[in-house]
Scaffold this active site. Structure first.
Site, PDB file in Angstrom:
ATOM      1  N   ASP A  99      47.663  27.984  40.074  1.00 46.59           N
ATOM      2  CA  ASP A  99      47.110  27.521  41.308  1.00 46.59           C
ATOM      3  C   ASP A  99      48.282  26.905  42.340  1.00 46.59           C
ATOM      4  OD1 ASP A  99      44.181  25.686  41.655  1.00 46.59           O
ATOM      5  OD2 ASP A  99      45.703  25.592  43.228  1.00 46.59           O
TER       6      ASP A  99
ATOM      7  N   ILE B 116      23.023  15.737  60.559  1.00 49.46           N
ATOM      8  CA  ILE B 116      22.240  16.829  60.088  1.00 49.46           C
ATOM      9  C   ILE B 116      22.464  18.033  61.153  1.00 49.46           C
ATOM     10  CG2 ILE B 116      19.993  17.529  59.733  1.00 49.46           C
ATOM     11  CD1 ILE B 116      19.330  14.601  58.966  1.00 49.46           C
TER      12      ILE B 116
ATOM     13  N   TYR C 103      37.802  22.752  42.516  1.00 49.03           N
ATOM     14  CA  TYR C 103      36.658  22.044  42.058  1.00 49.03           C
ATOM     15  C   TYR C 103      35.780  22.767  40.949  1.00 49.03           C
ATOM     16  CZ  TYR C 103      31.602  20.545  42.824  1.00 49.03           C
ATOM     17  OH  TYR C 103      30.244  20.246  42.958  1.00 49.03           O
ATOM     18  N   ILE C 104      35.562  23.864  41.265  1.00 47.46           N
ATOM     19  CA  ILE C 104      34.731  24.554  40.003  1.00 47.46           C
ATOM     20  C   ILE C 104      35.571  25.129  39.138  1.00 47.46           C
ATOM     21  CG2 ILE C 104      33.073  26.686  39.476  1.00 47.46           C
ATOM     22  CD1 ILE C 104      32.337  26.330  42.580  1.00 47.46           C
TER      23      ILE C 104
ATOM     24  N   LYS D 279      34.254  38.335  49.656  1.00 44.17           N
ATOM     25  CA  LYS D 279      33.653  38.391  48.258  1.00 44.17           C
ATOM     26  C   LYS D 279      32.980  39.632  47.795  1.00 44.17           C
ATOM     27  CE  LYS D 279      34.971  33.973  47.105  1.00 44.17           C
ATOM     28  NZ  LYS D 279      35.932  33.749  46.069  1.00 44.17           N
TER      29      LYS D 279
ATOM     30  N   SER E 156      29.598  34.942  45.563  1.00 45.07           N
ATOM     31  CA  SER E 156      29.023  33.785  46.239  1.00 45.07           C
ATOM     32  C   SER E 156      27.586  34.469  46.540  1.00 45.07           C
ATOM     33  CB  SER E 156      29.951  33.381  47.704  1.00 45.07           C
ATOM     34  OG  SER E 156      28.914  32.644  48.399  1.00 45.07           O
TER      35      SER E 156
ATOM     36  N   ALA F 192      40.904  31.404  42.593  1.00 40.74           N
ATOM     37  CA  ALA F 192      41.773  30.915  43.593  1.00 40.74           C
ATOM     38  C   ALA F 192      41.355  31.685  44.898  1.00 40.74           C
ATOM     39  CB  ALA F 192      43.087  31.584  43.196  1.00 40.74           C
ATOM     40  N   ALA F 193      40.983  31.160  45.903  1.00 40.20           N
ATOM     41  CA  ALA F 193      40.369  31.668  47.056  1.00 40.20           C
ATOM     42  C   ALA F 193      40.220  30.672  47.909  1.00 40.20           C
ATOM     43  CB  ALA F 193      39.264  32.601  47.078  1.00 40.20           C
TER      44      ALA F 193
ATOM     45  N   ASP G  43      25.096  29.251  59.634  1.00 39.08           N
ATOM     46  CA  ASP G  43      24.231  28.768  58.555  1.00 39.08           C
ATOM     47  C   ASP G  43      23.111  29.486  58.597  1.00 39.08           C
ATOM     48  OD1 ASP G  43      25.746  26.836  57.605  1.00 39.08           O
ATOM     49  OD2 ASP G  43      24.906  25.033  58.698  1.00 39.08           O
TER      50      ASP G  43
ATOM     51  N   TYR H 242      34.461  35.046  55.259  1.00 34.25           N
ATOM     52  CA  TYR H 242      34.511  34.581  53.945  1.00 34.25           C
ATOM     53  C   TYR H 242      33.672  35.347  52.935  1.00 34.25           C
ATOM     54  CZ  TYR H 242      32.898  31.866  49.958  1.00 34.25           C
ATOM     55  OH  TYR H 242      32.489  31.568  48.775  1.00 34.25           O
TER      56      TYR H 242
HETATM   57  N1  UFG Z   1      25.073  20.170  56.377  1.00 31.86           N
HETATM   58  C1  UFG Z   1      24.644  19.217  57.002  1.00 31.86           C
HETATM   59  N2  UFG Z   1      25.601  18.123  57.548  1.00 31.86           N
HETATM   60  C2  UFG Z   1      26.875  18.143  56.907  1.00 31.86           C
HETATM   61  C3  UFG Z   1      27.235  19.220  56.271  1.00 31.86           C
HETATM   62  C4  UFG Z   1      26.408  20.290  55.675  1.00 31.86           C
HETATM   63  O1  UFG Z   1      23.532  19.284  57.630  1.00 31.86           O
HETATM   64  O2  UFG Z   1      27.682  17.177  57.197  1.00 31.86           O
HETATM   65  C5  UFG Z   1      23.909  21.132  55.899  1.00 31.86           C
HETATM   66  C6  UFG Z   1      24.434  22.482  56.214  1.00 31.86           C
HETATM   67  O3  UFG Z   1      24.126  22.766  57.688  1.00 31.86           O
HETATM   68  C7  UFG Z   1      23.664  23.508  55.286  1.00 31.86           C
HETATM   69  C8  UFG Z   1      23.691  22.509  54.162  1.00 31.86           C
HETATM   70  O4  UFG Z   1      24.011  21.338  54.445  1.00 31.86           O
HETATM   71  O5  UFG Z   1      22.273  23.519  55.757  1.00 31.86           O
HETATM   72  C9  UFG Z   1      24.574  22.672  52.825  1.00 31.86           C
HETATM   73  O6  UFG Z   1      26.023  22.826  53.579  1.00 31.86           O
HETATM   74  P1  UFG Z   1      27.308  22.950  52.702  1.00 31.86           P
HETATM   75  O7  UFG Z   1      28.414  22.871  53.600  1.00 31.86           O
HETATM   76  O8  UFG Z   1      27.219  22.116  51.498  1.00 31.86           O
HETATM   77  O9  UFG Z   1      27.327  24.353  52.121  1.00 31.86           O
HETATM   78  P2  UFG Z   1      26.950  25.838  52.712  1.00 31.86           P
HETATM   79  O10 UFG Z   1      25.546  26.087  52.031  1.00 31.86           O
HETATM   80  O11 UFG Z   1      27.147  25.869  53.919  1.00 31.86           O
HETATM   81  O12 UFG Z   1      28.152  26.452  51.966  1.00 31.86           O
HETATM   82  C10 UFG Z   1      28.314  26.547  50.288  1.00 31.86           C
HETATM   83  C11 UFG Z   1      29.725  27.048  50.072  1.00 31.86           C
HETATM   84  C12 UFG Z   1      30.023  28.403  50.609  1.00 31.86           C
HETATM   85  C13 UFG Z   1      29.140  29.492  50.143  1.00 31.86           C
HETATM   86  C14 UFG Z   1      27.913  28.888  50.613  1.00 31.86           C
HETATM   87  C15 UFG Z   1      26.914  29.642  49.796  1.00 31.86           C
HETATM   88  O13 UFG Z   1      30.412  26.028  50.802  1.00 31.86           O
HETATM   89  O14 UFG Z   1      31.427  28.570  49.904  1.00 31.86           O
HETATM   90  O15 UFG Z   1      27.291  27.563  49.944  1.00 31.86           O
HETATM   91  O16 UFG Z   1      25.260  29.213  50.253  1.00 31.86           O
HETATM   92  F1  UFG Z   1      29.487  30.423  50.619  1.00 31.86           F
END
Ligand code: UFG
Length: 331
Positions: free
Chosen positions: A32, A207, A12-13, A145, A117, A74-75, A285, A141
Site C-alpha cells: 500500500d 442531503i 477500508y475494504i 473499473k 464496482s 489499491a485504487a 449520482d 472512476y
Molecule cells: N449523500 C448525501 N449526502 C452526503 C453524502 C452522500 O445525500 O453528504 C448521498 C449521495 O448523494 C448518494 C448516497 O448518499 O445518493 C450514497 O453516497 P455515497 O457517497 O456514500 O456513495 P456513492 O453511491 O456515491 O458511491 C459509492 C462509492 C463509489 C462506488 C459507488 C457505487 O463511493 O466508489 O458507491 O454505487 F462507485
C-alpha cells in the site's frame, strides 16, 4: 498454501479483508502506498509501503515472498474527484492494474481477485442490476473499473491467468470489534458523514437532492457490510481454486435504502439528533443502484450476514465512536 498479496490492504475494504484472512490462518503481505490507506489498518500482517506502478518493487515482493494469489484493492475511488482529475484515475487505477498483472505474469502468479464496482453499470437503473446488465460507466472512476475488467478478461482468454472481478454496491459498516473501520480523509460517504453529524463533529448533513423520483425524493443505494465483502473475496479465491471460470460477480444485498431511510435508521441506533439540510443533487449520482447477488450466492455460496441496515449502521457507530474518542477527525 502460499501467501496472499493484498494491494491496498491498508484501506477500508482491504483492511477488513486482511483481518479476515489472517483470522483464518492465511499469511498475507500488504502492499500500500498509504496515499489513502492507514498504516495502523495493516498491523495484522507483513507490510510493504509502495506503489503498484513500481515494477522493481513488485519484482522484489514477488521474488522474496511465496505469493500464490493477489487481491487487488489499491485504487483511487472517488467519483467526483475522478471527474475533476481523470488522468490521475486512468494512471493510478488502469496503469496500476496493468503493472500488477504484468508482474504476476513475470512471476507466474495466476490468481487475482479484483475490486470492481456497480458503478460500471449504465442506465436503466430502476431494476435489480444483474451481471448481464449493460455496462456504460458514467464517470472516469467507473470507466477505470470497466477497462480493468476488460483487460483481465482478455488476459484470461489467452493465458493461465484467472480472476474474479467483484462488483461492490455501497460498502458500509465496520469490524464489530472496531479494530479497523472506515476512515476516509476527506470523508464523502453517506453513513460516516451521518454518524459524524450524530457525534457533533459536523453541524449538519447535506442531503444531496430531495427531488429524485423515489418515494421520499432521496436517492437509493444497496448498502452491503464490509465484512460480507471481505468474506466474498475469500470465497472467490476458493471458487477459482475449485476450477471456477473467470468472471465478474455482483456483491449487494438486493435491498435499496434511501438517504432519508439511512438517516432515520442512524437516529434510532445512535439516539442522537442528526440535523439535515437539503442541498442540490451531486453531479454524477444515480437515482437508484440496487444489485442482484444471485450469482454470488450460487457460485461463491455467499450469504451476507449483515442484511439489516440497522445492524450495518450499528457496527459503523461503534467504530466512529471509538475514532472520535481517540482523536478529532480531519474534516
Ligand atoms: N449523500 C448525501 N449526502 C452526503 C453524502 C452522500 O445525500 O453528504 C448521498 C449521495 O448523494 C448518494 C448516497 O448518499 O445518493 C450514497 O453516497 P455515497 O457517497 O456514500 O456513495 P456513492 O453511491 O456515491 O458511491 C459509492 C462509492 C463509489 C462506488 C459507488 C457505487 O463511493 O466508489 O458507491 O454505487 F462507485
Amino acid at each position: 498454501m502460499g501467501k496472499i498479496l493484498v494491494t491496498g490492504g491498508a484501506g477500508y475494504i482491504g483492511a477488513h479483508t486482511v483481518k479476515r484472512l489472517v483470522s483464518q490462518g492465511r499469511e498475507v503481505v500488504v502492499l500500500d502506498n498509504l496515499s489513502t490507506g492507514h498504516r495502523d489498518f495493516a498491523r495484522f500482517c507483513d507490510f510493504v509501503q509502495g506503489d503498484v506502478r513500481d515494477p522493481v518493487l513488485l519484482d522484489s515482493v514477488f521474488s522474496s515472498e511465496p505469493i500464490d494469489a493477489v487481491i487487488h484493492f489499491a485504487a483511487a475511488s472517488q467519483v467526483g474527484e475522478s471527474v475533476r482529475n481523470p488522468l490521475y484515475y486512468y494512471n493510478n487505477n488502469v496503469s496500476g492494474a496493468i503493472c500488477l498483472v504484468s508482474a504476476m505474469a513475470r512471476h507466474m502468479v495466476d490468481t487475482l481477485i479484483f475490486s470492481s464496482s456497480c458503478a460500471v453499470y449504465g442506465p436503466p437503473f430502476d431494476c435489480l442490476l444483474t451481471e448481464v446488465h449493460p455496462t456504460a460507466p458514467l464517470s472516469p472512476y467507473a470507466a477505470t473499473k470497466a477497462m480493468i475488467e476488460r483487460i483481465l478478461a482478455d488476459m484470461a482468454r489467452v493465458t493461465p491467468f484467472q480472476y474474479v472481478a467483484l462488483r461492490y454496491f455501497n460498502a458500509a459498516g465496520a469490524d464489530p470489534d472496531a479494530e479497523v473501520g472506515e476512515r476516509h480523509r476527506p470523508e464523502t460517504h453517506l453513513i460516516p458523514l451521518v454518524l459524524q453529524t450524530a457525534l457533533g463533529q459536523r453541524d449538519h448533513l447535506d442531503i444531496f437532492g430531495d427531488d429524485y423520483p423515489t418515494e421520499d425524493g432521496t436517492a437509493i443505494r444497496d448498502y452491503v457490510h464490509v465484512l460480507d465483502l471481505a468474506d466474498a473475496h475469500i470465497a472467490a479465491l476458493a471458487y477459482l481454486r475449485g476450477g471456477g471460470a473467470s468472471r465478474a460477480i455482483n456483491l449487494g444485498n438486493g435491498q435499496g435504502h434511501s438517504v432519508r431511510q439511512v438517516i432515520d435508521a442512524a437516529r434510532k441506533i445512535t439516539g442522537r439528533d442528526i440535523p439535515v439540510r437539503t442541498a442540490p443533487r451531486r453531479e454524477g449520482d444515480s437515482t437508484r443502484l440496487v444489485g442482484d447477488a444471485t450469482l454470488a450466492r450460487e457460485l461463491l455460496g455467499w450469504r451476507p450476514r449483515y442484511a439489516d441496515i440497522g445492524e450495518i449502521i450499528a457496527t459503523a457507530w461503534a467504530w466512529h465512536s471509538k475514532e472520535a474518542a481517540r482523536s478529532a477527525p480531519v474534516l
